[in-house]
Design a protein around this motif. Structure first.
Motif, mmCIF file in Angstrom:
data_model
loop_
_atom_site.group_PDB
_atom_site.id
_atom_site.type_symbol
_atom_site.label_atom_id
_atom_site.label_comp_id
_atom_site.label_asym_id
_atom_site.label_seq_id
_atom_site.Cartn_x
_atom_site.Cartn_y
_atom_site.Cartn_z
ATOM 1 N N GLY A 58 11.818 17.738 -10.190
ATOM 2 C CA GLY A 58 10.421 18.338 -10.412
ATOM 3 C C GLY A 58 10.293 19.704 -9.891
ATOM 4 O O GLY A 58 9.967 20.746 -10.634
ATOM 5 N N LYS A 59 10.579 19.847 -8.742
ATOM 6 C CA LYS A 59 10.419 21.100 -7.868
ATOM 7 C C LYS A 59 11.348 22.104 -8.373
ATOM 8 O O LYS A 59 11.055 23.359 -8.262
ATOM 9 C CB LYS A 59 10.677 20.827 -6.331
ATOM 10 C CG LYS A 59 9.322 20.209 -6.024
ATOM 11 C CD LYS A 59 9.455 19.864 -4.320
ATOM 12 C CE LYS A 59 8.395 19.120 -3.763
ATOM 13 N NZ LYS A 59 8.263 18.753 -2.385
ATOM 14 N N LEU A 64 10.301 25.453 -7.010
ATOM 15 C CA LEU A 64 10.116 25.376 -5.511
ATOM 16 C C LEU A 64 11.519 25.147 -4.838
ATOM 17 O O LEU A 64 11.560 25.766 -3.721
ATOM 18 C CB LEU A 64 9.010 24.190 -5.361
ATOM 19 C CG LEU A 64 7.344 24.326 -5.459
ATOM 20 C CD1 LEU A 64 6.908 23.027 -5.147
ATOM 21 C CD2 LEU A 64 6.920 25.235 -4.448
ATOM 22 N N ASN A 65 12.350 24.479 -5.341
ATOM 23 C CA ASN A 65 13.354 24.502 -5.002
ATOM 24 C C ASN A 65 14.634 25.275 -5.913
ATOM 25 O O ASN A 65 14.244 25.353 -7.096
ATOM 26 C CB ASN A 65 14.126 22.947 -5.164
ATOM 27 C CG ASN A 65 13.451 22.174 -4.136
ATOM 28 O OD1 ASN A 65 12.840 22.605 -3.260
ATOM 29 N ND2 ASN A 65 13.569 20.802 -4.421
ATOM 30 N N LEU A 211 5.874 15.750 -17.527
ATOM 31 C CA LEU A 211 7.060 14.988 -16.952
ATOM 32 C C LEU A 211 6.377 14.265 -15.849
ATOM 33 O O LEU A 211 6.005 14.655 -14.804
ATOM 34 C CB LEU A 211 7.829 16.100 -16.076
ATOM 35 C CG LEU A 211 9.129 15.617 -15.369
ATOM 36 C CD1 LEU A 211 10.094 14.901 -15.895
ATOM 37 C CD2 LEU A 211 9.759 16.559 -14.567
ATOM 38 N N PHE A 212 6.525 12.816 -15.879
ATOM 39 C CA PHE A 212 5.754 12.067 -15.102
ATOM 40 C C PHE A 212 6.756 11.333 -13.947
ATOM 41 O O PHE A 212 7.512 10.539 -14.459
ATOM 42 C CB PHE A 212 4.943 10.876 -15.904
ATOM 43 C CG PHE A 212 4.116 10.118 -15.124
ATOM 44 C CD1 PHE A 212 2.806 10.307 -14.800
ATOM 45 C CD2 PHE A 212 4.534 8.608 -14.869
ATOM 46 C CE1 PHE A 212 2.120 9.561 -13.954
ATOM 47 C CE2 PHE A 212 3.405 7.816 -14.152
ATOM 48 C CZ PHE A 212 2.233 8.434 -13.873
ATOM 49 N N ILE A 213 6.654 11.741 -12.651
ATOM 50 C CA ILE A 213 7.575 11.300 -11.879
ATOM 51 C C ILE A 213 6.770 10.152 -10.986
ATOM 52 O O ILE A 213 5.860 10.337 -10.585
ATOM 53 C CB ILE A 213 8.136 12.403 -11.010
ATOM 54 C CG1 ILE A 213 8.900 13.390 -11.841
ATOM 55 C CG2 ILE A 213 9.017 12.014 -9.779
ATOM 56 C CD1 ILE A 213 9.135 14.808 -10.863
ATOM 57 N N SER A 214 7.436 8.884 -10.799
ATOM 58 C CA SER A 214 6.823 7.795 -10.445
ATOM 59 C C SER A 214 7.867 6.790 -10.120
ATOM 60 O O SER A 214 9.038 6.762 -10.842
ATOM 61 C CB SER A 214 5.855 7.205 -11.450
ATOM 62 O OG SER A 214 5.202 6.007 -10.753
#
Lengths: 284, 127
Positions: A58-59, A64-65, A211-214
Motif C-alpha cells: 500500500g505504501k 511512502l516506500n 484498496l482495502f488492506i486488512s
C-alpha cells in the motif's frame, strides 16, 4: 478472471512489484513479484497475517516506500521513478490514503476543518478558499460528521469519529482510488461495522475504488469485490470474494479461512488453535 | 550560560523525532507536502508547548544559579545589586541583624516558587 472484470478498465495495475528493506546486512522481503489490478469502482481486499507485506505494498503505491523493482501504473501513467515533487503531487491527487490509527493520523494542533482544507490546498484542489471550504463541508457531510464540528480539535472526537474525519480527508478531493491501510483495526467491533458500511455506501455513491488492506477476513469478505491473499510477500492467489471464500485454491488460504473466529465456543477454540499452528508454521 | 542551550536542543530534538513518526506526518507526505510545510506547519505547533515549558522551567534555574554564584563570590562584583550578594552579606551577620537576610531570602523563595508555578500552569495549558 470473471466476466465483470473484463468489462471494466484497470485503474491501477501493479506489475511484478518487488520491495525489499535492507537493514543491518539483512534483506527483508516485503513484496516478491506481486502483480494485481484494481478496476474502476471496485474494492480490492488485500489480506494476510501481520508481516506479510500488505502495508508495504500500500505504501509503495502511495509513494511512502520506494519499490525495489517492478512497476505501478495508475490510469496508464507510471508511478515508480517519479523524481520531482510537483510532478508527483499532480499525479497522486487521485490516490488517497486512510490510515490505521485514528488517534495519530490527525494533527492534534489543527482544527479538523483546517486539516481537510490544508490537505486540499497542498494538492492545489479547488480554485479558492471558498471552494475548498465547500468541498470540506461536503466531505464532512458524506461521512456523517456535523459541519458545525469543523472548528473543533481532534481531541474532542471519539476514535470512530476521528476515523470518519480521516476518511473525509481522503475523500475531499474526490479521488479515484483510496488505499485503506488497516483502517478498521484500531476500532472496536460496532464502530468497525459502521465504518465498513460507510465505505460500502461511498463506493456505491461515488464509484471510488478502494484498496482495502486488512487482516480481518470477515470484513474483507463483506466489502470486497475481489481479494488477494498475501503471505510472506508473495501474492498467493487473487479472485473474486466468492471464489476465494467458496473454493480457495491455495492451502494457505484454506488455513486462513479456517482461522476466522465464529460465534460457537468450540469452533472458536479450534480456530484459536488453528491460528497458533498457523503462526508456528510461518515462523519456520 | 555557554551550555544553557544543550538541554533545550536535546529536548526539541527528542520531541521532533517523536512527532515525525506520527501518522499525520505520513498523511502530509502522501499528499505531497514539502519539508517546509511539514516542519513549520505540522511538527512545530506540536512541540511548541514542550519548548515553552522548558523555557519557563529554566528561568528559576537561572535565577538560582546566579544567586548561588554571587553567594560564593564568583558572580556579580560586590556593590552591584544581586540577590546572591545580598544573601551572603546578610548571612555574615545573621545572628545580630537577621533583618538583613530575611527579606532577600523570602524574595528569592517567592521568585523561584512563583516561576515554577507559572511554568506548571503553562505546561497544563499547552497539553
Amino acid at each position: 478472471m470473471s466476466k465483470t472484470d473484463v468489462s471494466k478498465k484497470a485503474l491501477l495495475s501493479v506489475n511484478d512489484l518487488c520491495m525489499y528493506f535492507d537493514s543491518a546486512g539483512r534483506r527483508i522481503k516485503a513484496a516478491e513479484h506481486v502483480s494485481f489490478e484494481i478496476n474502476e469502482g471496485e474494492v480490492f481486499g488485500l489480506v494476510g497475517e501481520s508481516g506479510s507485506g500488505k502495508s508495504s505494498i500500500g505504501k509503495c503505491i502511495i509513494g511512502l516506500n520506494r519499490a525495489t523493482s517492478g512497476s505501478i501504473s495508475f490510469h496508464g501513467t507510471e508511478l515508480t521513478g517519479i523524481k520531482s515533487r510537483r510532478e508527483y503531487t499532480e499525479k497522486m491527487r487521485d490516490i488517497q490514503m486512510i490510515f490505521q490509527d485514528p488517534m495519530s493520523s490527525l494533527n492534534p494542533k489543527k482544527q479538523v476543518g483546517q486539516i481537510i482544507r490544508d490537505a486540499l490546498k497542498i494538492q492545489h484542489i479547488g480554485k479558492d478558499a471558498k471552494e475548498r471550504d465547500k468541498m470540506a463541508a461536503d466531505a464532512f457531510r458524506r461521512v456523517g460528521i456535523p459541519v458545525e464540528y469543523a472548528d473543533r480539535y481532534p481531541r474532542s472526537f471519539s476514535g470512530g469519529q476521528r476515523q470518519r474525519i480521516g476518511i473525509a480527508r481522503a475523500l475531499a478531493g474526490k479521488p479515484k482510488l483510496v488505499i485503506a491501510d488497516e483502517c478498521i483495526a484500531a476500532l472496536d467491533a460496532s464502530v468497525q461495522a459502521q465504518i465498513v458500511n460507510m465505505i460500502n455506501e461511498i463506493k456505491k455513491e461515488t464509484g471510488t475504488a478502494f484498496l482495502f488492506i486488512s487482516h480481518d477476513l470477515s470484513m474483507v469478505r463483506f466489502l470486497s469485490d475481489r481479494i488477494g491473499v498475501l503471505h510472506l510477500g508473495y501474492l498467493l492467489e487473487t479472485g473474486t470474494a466468492e471464489e476465494i471464500f467458496r473454493e480457495p485454491m491455495h492451502p494457505y488460504t484454506r488455513k486462513l479461512l479456517g482461522a476466522i473466529p465464529r460465534c460457537q465456543c468450540r469452533i472458536l477454540l479450534r480456530a484459536a488453535n488453528h491460528s497458533v499452528r498457523l503462526s508456528a508454521t510461518t515462523l519456520r | 550560560m555557554l551550555s544553557g542551550w544543550i538541554e533545550m536542543s536535546q529536548i526539541s530534538r527528542a520531541q521532533v523525532l517523536h512527532v515525525k513518526e506520527m501518522e499525520y506526518i505520513q498523511a502530509a507526505r502522501t499528499i505531497g507536502a514539502g519539508n517546509r510545510h511539514i516542519i513549520f506547519g505540522e511538527i512545530l505547533p506540536n512541540i511548541m508547548g514542550k519548548m515553552i515549558t522548558q523555557i519557563m522551567i529554566s528561568i528559576p534555574a537561572a535565577v538560582f544559579l546566579e544567586a548561588f554564584l554571587s553567594f560564593v563570590g564568583l558572580g556579580m562584583p560586590p556593590g552591584s545589586c544581586s540577590l546572591g550578594t545580598l544573601l551572603s552579606e546578610g548571612f555574615k551577620s545573621v545572628l545580630l541583624h537577621p533583618y538583613q537576610l530575611i527579606p532577600s531570602a523570602v524574595l528569592m523563595i517567592l521568585l523561584i516558587v512563583g516561576s515554577h508555578l507559572v511554568a506548571n500552569g503553562l505546561k497544563k495549558a499547552t497539553e
